[in-house]
Design a protein around this motif. Structure first.
Motif, PDB file in Angstrom:
ATOM      1  N   GLU A  48       1.356  -1.752  12.551  1.00 17.51           N
ATOM      2  CA  GLU A  48       1.024  -1.108  12.122  1.00 17.51           C
ATOM      3  C   GLU A  48       2.195  -0.849  10.571  1.00 17.51           C
ATOM      4  N   THR A  49       3.081  -1.498  11.047  1.00 23.06           N
ATOM      5  CA  THR A  49       4.144  -1.212   9.864  1.00 23.06           C
ATOM      6  C   THR A  49       4.818  -2.296   8.322  1.00 23.06           C
ATOM      7  N   VAL A  50       3.473  -3.573   9.169  1.00 21.54           N
ATOM      8  CA  VAL A  50       4.339  -5.023   8.700  1.00 21.54           C
ATOM      9  C   VAL A  50       3.441  -4.451   6.597  1.00 21.54           C
ATOM     10  N   PRO A  51       4.243  -5.085   6.316  1.00 18.90           N
ATOM     11  CA  PRO A  51       3.660  -4.805   4.493  1.00 18.90           C
ATOM     12  C   PRO A  51       2.772  -5.912   4.778  1.00 18.90           C
ATOM     13  N   PRO A  52       2.064  -6.035   3.017  1.00 19.55           N
ATOM     14  CA  PRO A  52       0.777  -7.072   2.999  1.00 19.55           C
ATOM     15  C   PRO A  52       1.394  -8.000   2.624  1.00 19.55           C
ATOM     16  N   TRP A  53       2.770  -8.012   2.539  1.00 23.54           N
ATOM     17  CA  TRP A  53       2.847  -9.881   1.943  1.00 23.54           C
ATOM     18  C   TRP A  53       3.380 -10.276   3.047  1.00 23.54           C
ATOM     19  N   PRO A  56      -0.428 -12.933   6.187  1.00 16.97           N
ATOM     20  CA  PRO A  56      -0.932 -14.539   6.080  1.00 16.97           C
ATOM     21  C   PRO A  56      -1.655 -14.105   5.194  1.00 16.97           C
ATOM     22  N   ARG A  58      -2.196 -10.769   3.067  1.00 17.56           N
ATOM     23  CA  ARG A  58      -2.370  -9.764   2.699  1.00 17.56           C
ATOM     24  C   ARG A  58      -2.990  -8.786   2.592  1.00 17.56           C
ATOM     25  N   GLY A  59      -3.297  -8.850   4.067  1.00 16.82           N
ATOM     26  CA  GLY A  59      -4.407  -7.926   4.383  1.00 16.82           C
ATOM     27  C   GLY A  59      -6.076  -7.549   3.999  1.00 16.82           C
ATOM     28  N   TRP A  82      -5.513  -6.069   9.485  1.00 17.55           N
ATOM     29  CA  TRP A  82      -4.438  -5.201   9.806  1.00 17.55           C
ATOM     30  C   TRP A  82      -4.501  -4.418  11.202  1.00 17.55           C
ATOM     31  N   ARG A 230      -4.616   1.544  12.069  1.00 20.22           N
ATOM     32  CA  ARG A 230      -3.583   0.506  13.137  1.00 20.22           C
ATOM     33  C   ARG A 230      -3.241   1.271  14.276  1.00 20.22           C
TER      34      ARG A 230
END
Lengths: 562, 209
Positions: A48-53, A56, A58-59, A82, A230
């Motif tokens: 849910e809160t994982v940033p794109p960077w 693995p 980048r989303g 995600w 997500r």
């Protein structure tokens, strides 16, 4: 007969969660059976809160993996790196389609909460234009209910799930019990003014969405992230996890089993009652038989059909509650397409903050009180919205280096899109069958989907494209895309029908209370029960029908009539 | 039901690394094996890629693409087919520039195509040539790829991967653009000026391509 439960509910998605809530709140002891894994609200929304960077890929996701394992699911707009764990693995969950037909994009979510976690959240009432459509033009059988039968149940559902929207007084799209609406952006307001001053029969209004603008029942209002699929720890949109499941659990009468694929509904020919279900526990690798006084099927429209078709016996050689032979026929899914995408110049001085999780709609205006579009029957409506482009625009135009980087630093052009959804006519030739020639890992025959849009749907899409272009040009837009043919079946994710309601047991599967004509304690309250499709999103109607069916089932049970 | 036993990439790397440890061979064996397998770019290709990504998104007041590792992301993306790169580029458009006598490139082979295009534009040694030479060559390649009828050009896919890699990197998303995971409110109309920064967290670029 002694049963372990008062009711078994098969499936924990949008309608299964509702059935569990309503039945437990009425005092029934309920078993909720879910084929997929458990997902606990909040803690299991791992991405849910994982940033794109930190993702693995980048989303964007592993395209090679998607081609192999998610060849169908990857086409869903909510599918990304995600959310991929909220969709089925296509390789492990195959289905058949009829050769020579157009195929079917069957987008599925096998997990606790089902597609309530990934749904589009658009929540519209149907009107008597919709419930009266089959009777008026003779396609399909007449609905055994009208708007007045469902209106109080719409109220009940909207108040509980939390729907934000505006009160508009549009006859084809009745108003409901709404939280305050989300606002139109500047470009949408401009287009609204142009359309409403040009066309007396049209309105542009904010999408009515099950994203809350006010908190309730321990759930927070929307945080304007627009990453709903997500999973939302704020509980700001309606899902089984955020809404119906906690309500059912608090009664102390709910038992939930996950990783349990229901293989058949059991039937006693002496009493002519459904006696329970047999499920396969995929974790323990064993078959389990459970019994109940009521059985509710909420497996998702096509899986409910599949389960019923597979539940054969001497009494029902063609599937449970299928003496009519209608089961599996008259399936529908809204034809839909990008009617127009237009660049909207002149608004560069305007931008927005936050991500609004709904768009706009232009409610149906065709063929209501008069047949004003004679090339097709019934109607369509548009969903869409205006968005300012971002760095992705750089993929589509020439330029490199400092100039490119400087250009992409700013918000890009405004674009307006209108996506039409038209009514899918009920046809006997669009149908589900069991494919005896192919079997899944549990040796169950696959579901076979035989579906094609017809001439009526194509004519509606063509009119929708022409009208959309005209409206956008009139509002100062530059049309850059306009499609007049429907996308493949399934892409509306509004697949429905197969176990339709009707007055006559010879031509329908369910009665006016979503109850099988042939088996008085068997209820089907997901999309399978639909007799026609309307053109607007159906989930709110499924929920209202479920709540209504539960109320009647409980009354009948208490009266001793079932 | 049939079951196949295949070694996946992780197992291959694992066995190569184990071999390297056992016999004391240098680790480039792994790289070499993977490269022959079409799974990773060669060292020469990586050098070229680093120059190319930096030319597309150079360092300004924020980091450039090389600094944030976009070259590595592009190689990963090519190996895994992001931005449609596993489908052969330009196979339906015979007039596209491509390697003579070879099929239309896909995956990491797009780097061979790119190398040849750079050489055709007179870049020479990518290690020693100046930024200006690379930028001039890429400007020509880029302009040709965005000419009418060149929709399936391999460069469009490579450029898309470079932009994806940069604007989803931490620096690209949060320093070059703005990133706010929890906006908490919706402001439907705010003034925008030429100095207004775009959002990486509006998700439109990832959702709509």
């Amino acid at each position: 007969m002694t049963t372990e439960f008062d009711a078994i509910v098969v499936g924990s998605g949008i309608t299964g969660g509702w059935a569990a809530k309503e039945l437990t709140e009425a005092g029934l002891k309920v078993l909720l059976v879910e084929r997929g894994r458990n997902i606990t609200h909040g803690e299991d929304y791992k991405t849910e809160t994982v940033p794109p960077w930190e993702m693995p890929f980048r989303g964007a996701g592993d395209a090679e993996l998607y081609a192999r394992d998610y060849a169908t699911q990857r086409g869903n707009r909510a599918f990304d790196e995600w959310t991929q764990n909220h969709f089925v693995n296509d390789r492990e969950n195959p289905y058949s389609t009829a050769p020579g037909r157009e195929g079917f994009m069957w987008w599925r979510s096998y997990q606790l909460g089902g597609r309530s976690l990934t749904w589009g959240r658009q929540s519209y009432r149907w009107s008597d234009y919709d419930f009266g459509a089959n009777k008026a033009d003779g396609h399909g059988v007449d609905w055994p209910i009208r708007y007045a039968d469902l209106a109080p149940w719409y109220d009940h559902v909207e108040r509980f799930i939390g729907v934000s929207g505006s009160v508009e007084g549009i006859p084809s799209l009745p108003d409901g019990q709404y939280q305050p609406p989300m606002a139109l952006n500047f470009v949408e307001k401009h287009i609204k003014t142009k359309i409403e001053s040009t066309y007396a029969d049209r309105k542009l209004v904010i999408g009515r969405t099950a994203n809350m603008t006010e908190g309730k029942d321990g759930r927070s209002p929307c945080q304007y992230r627009s990453i709903c699929a997500r999973g939302c720890s704020f509980g700001a949109y309606f899902s089984t996890q955020s809404s119906t499941l906690p309500a059912a659990k608090v009664t102390g009468l709910l038992t939930v089993v996950t990783d349990a694929i229901v293989e058949r509904v059991e039937h006693d020919p002496v009493t002519n009652r459904a006696t329970g279900v047999v499920y396969y526990d995929t974790a323990k690798r064993q078959r389990v038989k459970v019994t109940a006084r009521l059985v509710f099927l909420n497996a998702g429209a096509f899986n409910t059909n599949h389960l019923m078709l597979r539940s054969t016996s001497e009494a029902f050689p063609n599937g449970i509650a299928n003496r009519s032979g209608i089961l599996g026929t008259h399936i529908m899914d809204h034809p839909n397409t990008l009617s127009v995408m237009a660049i909207m110049p002149g608004f560069e001085g305007h931008t927005t903050f936050g991500n609004r999780p709904t768009g706009i709609i232009i409610p149906r205006f065709r063929n209501l009180d008069t047949q004003d579009a004679p090339s097709f029957k019934r109607g369509y409506f548009y969903m869409g919205g205006a968005l300012r482009g971002a760095w992705g625009d750089g993929k589509r135009e020439a330029g490199i280096g400092r100039a490119l980087k400087a250009k992409l630093r700013s918000p890009q052009v405004w674009r307006m899109v209108l996506i039409a959804y038209a009514e899918s006519m009920p046809r006997a030739s669009n149908r589900l069958t069991v494919d005896a020639s192919r079997r899944d890992a549990l040796d169950q025959p696959l579901l076979k989907i035989d579906f094609a849009h017809g001439a009526n749907e194509r004519a509606a899409m063509a009119d929708a494209a022409a009208q959309a272009r005209e409206m956008m040009i009139g509002a100062g837009g530059i049309v850059v895309a306009s499609l007049d043919q429907p996308a493949p079946g399934g892409t509306a994710i509004h697949e429905m029908g197969g176990a339709r309601m009707g007055w006559d047991p010879a031509t329908s599967v369910l009665d006016r209370y979503s109850r099988a004509h042939d088996v008085p304690n068997l209820f089907v309250t997901d999309g399978a029960q639909m007799t026609s499709s309307a053109c607007q999103n159906p989930s709110l109607t499924y929920m209202a029908l479920t709540a209504r069916a539960c109320s009647n089932a409980v009354s009948m049970l208490k009266e001793g009539s079932i | 039901m049939s079951s196949e036993v295949t070694l996946d990439r992780r197992q291959l790397i694992g066995s190569a690394a184990l071999l390297a440890a056992l016999i004391g061979a240098p680790l480039y064996i792994k790289l070499h094996e993977d490269a022959r397998d079409g799974r990773t770019a060669t060292p020469d290709q990586m050098v070229m890629l680093r120059r190319v990504v930096e030319a597309v998104i150079p360092r300004t007041d924020t980091p450039g693409a090389a600094e944030v590792g976009v070259d590595g992301f592009v190689a990963l993306g090519l190996a895994h087919g992001l931005e449609g790169t596993l489908a052969p580029s330009g196979s339906s458009q015979p007039n596209l520039p491509r390697l003579k006598g070879r099929p239309a490139p896909a995956g990491l082979d797009l780097l061979d195509w790119l190398s040849e295009q750079l050489q055709r534009e007179g870049v020479g040694d990518v290690v020693t040539t100046t930024d200006a030479v690379i930028e001039r060559a890429l400007t020509t390649i880029d302009a040709a790829a965005f000419a009418k009828g060149q929709e399936a050009s391999p460069w469009r896919k490579l450029k898309a991967l470079i932009l994806l890699g940069y604007y989803t990197s931490e620096a690209g998303a949060t320093r070059e653009l703005r990133y706010e995971l929890v906006p908490g409110r919706w402001d439907a109309d705010l003034p925008a000026t030429p100095a207004t920064r775009g959002w990486s967290s509006d998700w439109t670029a990832l959702t709509f391509g």
